[in-house]
Write an enzyme that holds these catalytic residues in place. Structure first.
Site, PDB file in Angstrom:
ATOM      1  N   LYS A  34       0.902  -1.333   0.184  1.00  0.00           N
ATOM      2  CA  LYS A  34       0.047   0.132   0.049  1.00  0.00           C
ATOM      3  C   LYS A  34       0.985   1.159   0.098  1.00  0.00           C
ATOM      4  O   LYS A  34       0.659   2.328  -0.568  1.00  0.00           O
ATOM      5  CB  LYS A  34      -0.965   0.048   1.218  1.00  0.00           C
ATOM      6  CG  LYS A  34      -2.061  -0.967   1.177  1.00  0.00           C
ATOM      7  CD  LYS A  34      -3.385  -0.380   1.811  1.00  0.00           C
ATOM      8  CE  LYS A  34      -4.618  -1.391   1.664  1.00  0.00           C
ATOM      9  NZ  LYS A  34      -5.742  -1.255   2.515  1.00  0.00           N
ATOM     10  N   LYS A  76      -5.828 -11.387  -7.186  1.00  0.00           N
ATOM     11  CA  LYS A  76      -7.385 -11.522  -6.495  1.00  0.00           C
ATOM     12  C   LYS A  76      -8.251 -10.615  -7.027  1.00  0.00           C
ATOM     13  O   LYS A  76      -7.807  -9.315  -7.254  1.00  0.00           O
ATOM     14  CB  LYS A  76      -7.094 -11.289  -4.906  1.00  0.00           C
ATOM     15  CG  LYS A  76      -8.368 -11.607  -4.078  1.00  0.00           C
ATOM     16  CD  LYS A  76      -7.847 -11.185  -2.622  1.00  0.00           C
ATOM     17  CE  LYS A  76      -8.952 -10.908  -1.817  1.00  0.00           C
ATOM     18  NZ  LYS A  76      -8.712 -10.545  -0.530  1.00  0.00           N
ATOM     19  N   LYS A  93     -11.816  -5.132  -4.686  1.00  0.00           N
ATOM     20  CA  LYS A  93     -13.054  -4.248  -4.717  1.00  0.00           C
ATOM     21  C   LYS A  93     -12.340  -2.605  -5.020  1.00  0.00           C
ATOM     22  O   LYS A  93     -13.218  -2.038  -5.235  1.00  0.00           O
ATOM     23  CB  LYS A  93     -13.905  -4.255  -3.404  1.00  0.00           C
ATOM     24  CG  LYS A  93     -13.118  -4.125  -2.302  1.00  0.00           C
ATOM     25  CD  LYS A  93     -14.142  -4.361  -1.073  1.00  0.00           C
ATOM     26  CE  LYS A  93     -13.699  -4.516   0.057  1.00  0.00           C
ATOM     27  NZ  LYS A  93     -12.546  -3.345   0.662  1.00  0.00           N
TER      28      LYS A  93
END
Ligand code: TRP
Length: 331
Positions: free
Chosen positions: A114, A196, A199
């Site tokens: 991140k 993956k 979202k």
């Protein structure tokens, strides 16, 4: 019944709830309600480690709660609440952060990822986020935490913190374990099936939103990346096809291998259509329920208020114990 084991899990209200969250997490949460005491939180405090538009964050948090219910989480069985409504999360987080080492947090791979992605905003919250997550879990005497592989390292840290604290101050926290569902699928991105389904994917073709209209679902699945072999098999390396088979299998209750047999000799186009049909069929009742719930604002409010009250009571008990152990004068 107090002898049931305790489960805690949460989703950050960022991006939107995808088919991946649904199949990989929420569908399982629904099943767990019968056999465990379950607490499911919309962890809004975690979301602000990344810049959010305040208006959108608020709307999304409410939408996530309504979606939990639309997917089948029952407020009469499970506790649902917004993390920010129970101050004990922030309070315990502070105490735990004084029992967590910089070195431990520096090793968190999600922090590394991140901070590489948000170079302009590597804030302290992003760094200490796993401590807040540990607080979420430890406040409720949680036995089991259903999490995906991407959160395993954070759960491991929560265990380490609990063990360390118990060692220093005497038995205080239940040491939680990860809960790996007996059947479950890790849903991958439709556009990059080696990663993956996320979202927060900037490309909406990579994921299916649980509230996507049927024609959008069909369109996205038609565009799903496969391979050029044209053979339907569940096999190492066939990431795109494997993903479609897993999605289909998770919905109809088959292993991906069994699903592959069902489609043997058929073309990818047909497979994609059948997956699309299954997904639309699965999501239709969720979408209908969502529409009804989200229109009933006062019902939603009654659910999250009652949830925060119940969660708050449990959390306060743990916090009080912790404050006592570390030597604060009790209120
Ligand atoms: N960090 C988790 C995620 O990003 C969300 C989360 C926060 C969580 N607190 C939790 C999950 C406690 C399980 C238990 O997916």
């Amino acid at each position: 019944m107090q002898d049931k084991k305790m489960i805690f899990s949460g989703v950050q209200p960022s991006g939107c709830i995808t088919l991946g969250n649904y199949i990989g997490a929420i569908k399982n949460w629904v099943k767990l309600q019968k056999d465990y005491r379950c607490i499911y939180s919309v962890v809004d405090m975690h979301s602000i480690t990344v810049r959010q538009n305040p208006k959108e964050l608020r709307a999304r948090a409410l939408q996530f709660l309504a979606l939990y219910m639309a997917c089948g989480i029952d407020p009469d069985e499970s506790i649902m609440f917004f993390q920010s409504h129970v101050p004990a999360h922030a309070e315990l987080s502070w105490v735990l952060s004084c029992n967590t080492y910089m070195g431990e947090l520096s090793r968190m791979t999600q922090f590394k990822d991140k901070s590489a992605k948000h170079e302009d905003n590597i804030n302290a919250g992003l760094f200490t986020y796993p401590v807040l997550m540990a607080a979420d879990i430890l406040l409720y005497g949680t036995d089991l935490v259903p999490v995906g592989v991407d959160q395993k390292q954070h759960l491991e840290l929560a265990r380490d913190i609990a063990i360390r604290f118990n060692h220093l101050y005497g038995d205080t926290f239940t040491v939680p374990e990860g809960y790996i569902p007996p059947v479950g699928a890790r849903v991958m991105s439709l556009q990059d099936p080696t990663s993956k389904m996320s979202k927060s994917d900037p490309n909406p073709n990579g994921y299916i939103w649980v509230l996507d209209e049927p024609d959008v679902i069909v369109k996205k699945l038609k565009k799903a990346v496969t391979d050029s072999e044209g053979v339907i098999e569940y096999r190492e390396g066939k990431h795109g096809v494997n993903n479609l088979l897993s999605i289909y299998g998770a919905i109809v209750g088959k292993t991906p291998r069994e699903a592959a047999l069902e489609f043997e000799g058929q073309g990818y186009g047909n497979l994609k259509m059948r997956v699309a049909e299954a997904v639309c069929e699965e999501l239709r009742p969720v979408q209908e329920k969502y529409k009804a719930i989200s229109e009933d604002k006062s019902y939603l409010e009654s659910v999250y208020k009652a949830g925060a009250e119940k969660a708050g009571e449990l959390a306060e008990k743990t916090l009080r114990k912790v404050y006592d152990k570390v030597g604060f004068v009790l209120r």
